[in-house]
Design a protein around this motif. Sequence first.
Motif, short mmCIF file in Angstrom:
data_model
loop_
_atom_site.label_atom_id
_atom_site.label_comp_id
_atom_site.label_asym_id
_atom_site.label_seq_id
_atom_site.Cartn_x
_atom_site.Cartn_y
_atom_site.Cartn_z
N GLU A 147 0.95 -1.32 -0.19
CA GLU A 147 -0.05 0.16 -0.04
C GLU A 147 1.01 1.18 0.05
OE1 GLU A 147 -3.60 2.07 2.71
OE2 GLU A 147 -2.66 0.34 3.35
N LEU A 162 2.41 2.19 -3.38
CA LEU A 162 1.41 2.52 -4.29
C LEU A 162 1.20 4.12 -4.01
CD1 LEU A 162 -0.96 2.39 -6.47
CD2 LEU A 162 -2.39 1.76 -4.78
N SER A 167 -4.27 -0.68 -13.80
CA SER A 167 -5.13 -1.67 -13.07
C SER A 167 -4.50 -2.89 -12.46
CB SER A 167 -6.14 -2.30 -14.02
OG SER A 167 -5.72 -2.91 -15.17
N TYR A 181 -3.03 -1.59 -9.12
CA TYR A 181 -4.21 -1.36 -8.02
C TYR A 181 -4.41 -2.83 -7.65
CZ TYR A 181 -4.95 3.53 -8.31
OH TYR A 181 -4.91 4.99 -8.15
N LEU A 226 -10.13 1.57 -3.74
CA LEU A 226 -8.98 1.57 -4.81
C LEU A 226 -9.93 1.05 -6.08
CD1 LEU A 226 -5.78 0.07 -3.45
CD2 LEU A 226 -6.34 2.27 -4.21
N MET A 268 -10.75 2.53 -9.62
CA MET A 268 -10.38 2.30 -11.05
C MET A 268 -11.84 2.10 -11.74
SD MET A 268 -8.62 -1.31 -9.82
CE MET A 268 -8.53 -2.19 -11.35
N SER A 293 -9.52 -8.17 -9.75
CA SER A 293 -9.83 -6.86 -9.09
C SER A 293 -11.03 -6.92 -8.22
CB SER A 293 -10.14 -5.73 -10.02
OG SER A 293 -9.02 -5.67 -11.01
#
Length: 702
Positions: free
Chosen positions: A413, A416, A435, A438, A460, A464, A481
């Motif tokens: 995290e 990112l 993507s 994430y 998140l 997206m 995801s």
Amino acid sequence: MAASINISLFISPLQNITLQQIITHAESGDITAAQDVLTQMHADAISQNDSDQFADIDSYTAVMNGLIDQQKQLISSIGEELNEIQSDLNSTMPNRLSSESNERGAAKVMTLAEMANELLIQMEDVSGVSDRYSSMRGNVAYKLRNANLQPTSHHYDLTITAFVNAATVARDTNYSSPATNNAPYVAQRWLQRMETLAFDPYSGVSPSVDSYYHVMEAYASLGNGAVAMPANKNRAPILAQAVFDKLKDSTNLIPTVREHRLLIRAWSNSTCKEAAYKAMGLWMNMLRLFRAGDEEMEPRLEDGKMVLEAWSRAINKHSARRAQTVLNAMEKLVTHKKTDVRPDLDCYKYVLIAMSRSKVPDVGANVIDLFNTMEEDRIFPDTACFDAAIETFKNCSRRAKLEEAETYANAAEMMLKRMEREHDRSSVSAVLPSSTTYTNVIQALAVRKTEKAAITADGLLKSMEKKYAEGNESMKPTRDSYVGVIHAYGNSGAESSYIHANEVFQRMITQHSNGNEGVKPDVSAYHALIRACSRASMNTSSPEQQRQALVLAIATIQEMKKSDLNRPNSKTYLLLLQCCIQLLPPGAERAKALRSIFRSCCKDGLVDQQVLNEFQSVVSTDVYHNEVVHSAHDYNGAKALPESWTRNLGYRVRTQTEDGVSKRNPIISVTGEVIASSAYNDHRMRRRWSKVNQKLLQGGRM
């Protein structure tokens, strides 16, 4: 020189003029005319049975030199046209016509190599070399000999070079023919001839380092271009390594840095399992020689890059550690002021990629140190570096112990956030989360098992969805995801986790209906939702909410049964059994629900060992006897489940029948063991015998 003067005394003036014509034609580039005169002189000598009528060795040398010069001119023209094709600017002709012209040029280069080959064979046959060693042509049709035409090392090297040129230009132009495919092997044969002649002290022929290098170059070309099939990619470095080993074993020749670099490149381009090891071994040998004082062996930046790239592709549990070893050695050379060549962005990127592909639980411990070193050296990480680092943290969070797993999830995290800061302020390199970035963070957050982590993961995902709706294709959500967020809610411990998980699942369905094929729900998505329902018992003590979670799990399976692609499997029923056990208190109601689930599983033919064992562990002996044992039949002296209960498990085993060996549905005993037939046991034993590491089993059965 004296020998040449003595020979000229026996040459007639007319013949001397003819020989001078050959040399003049060859030096002016008119190889065809020179070849015609040389061929005519050879034919006249044979017909007149006069060995003095043969052309002299200088004529042969001139023609062979001319052949190589013509090859170089063609290769230069082809190279210029290839550059135009690649740039697609100021092209003199359409790319298709350019490619066809280059292929014709490659074929011409091959023809010139065959002409050089024919001349060398002719020289061997006429001089008598073929009398002592087998002729490359086979049987020699004439017996006329002229010892003055004995080839020298120069002639053998010219022929080897001609075939190397043909092989490399075929690679560069993606041209393939039987002749070009065989060119490296012809070059190898001439090298072997030189090695054989070197044992004769009167031959004056011995291979040089260049001779070995050129053959290695020809073999290395097998791993690229039109002939770069997987078999050739694997064979190319092995053959080149064999030539290198012969050079290394030579008593009077020493491999140079040129041969090391060529072989490193060949191994780095290979898909062999040991390719990275071989490339690293050569690089470390260069490093050892350089540290010992051989300045020529100083490793260049490109050498280290090739080795690191090989480790980034290698399928090996030690890949990350080996890549870090190479990088550390490169850094030490700079630190100790042995060289000015510093590792660049690509070096660090390859190491990070190797770490992202590793399965070692603690491989991510050095990621932050790598980023700090890059920052100290003013190297700005790009998107690939950040993505590899985040993927490494994700993998470590899944494989490490609980406390360490949470640390790695937090690191993913934080990485990112650092990546997004770099994206906002960077003007040196393009740092752009996608993507994939994430999704990796979402999957890492699912390991933390907290409500906050689940909410962050869902945030998140919503980000997206928003960016994708605004037209950012790089933020297109994927199936992973959504499944990652569903898992995050299932692991969160929140009281309404299953409700949030279902909301995410419904958003997944909506996203797919809006045209995003990449989020089409599959069996794993349904299983993630059922698993989230089963964990409601750990998140809430309300019987009503637990019942709602069970209803949602059952409704999910009913939805799967309506689907043509996502039909329930044995794992689906196992999860539903576990869901029922977790969400219903012991008693008649739970026993009834368990029987209903098990009967549905039997009806669908999906009873496997895990389903049977789970059912047996939670119901009474009487219930198990009535539901399972009562319906069983005898098979090889054991009670077995009906074959209809296992008909859709997705695999069939061998069995022995009156008609021979056939396949049938797996037979499972009432105790949960697979009953194997004698035919299946024999088949399994033959499979073990066929394995290279199972030779001890070939003496008999286990």
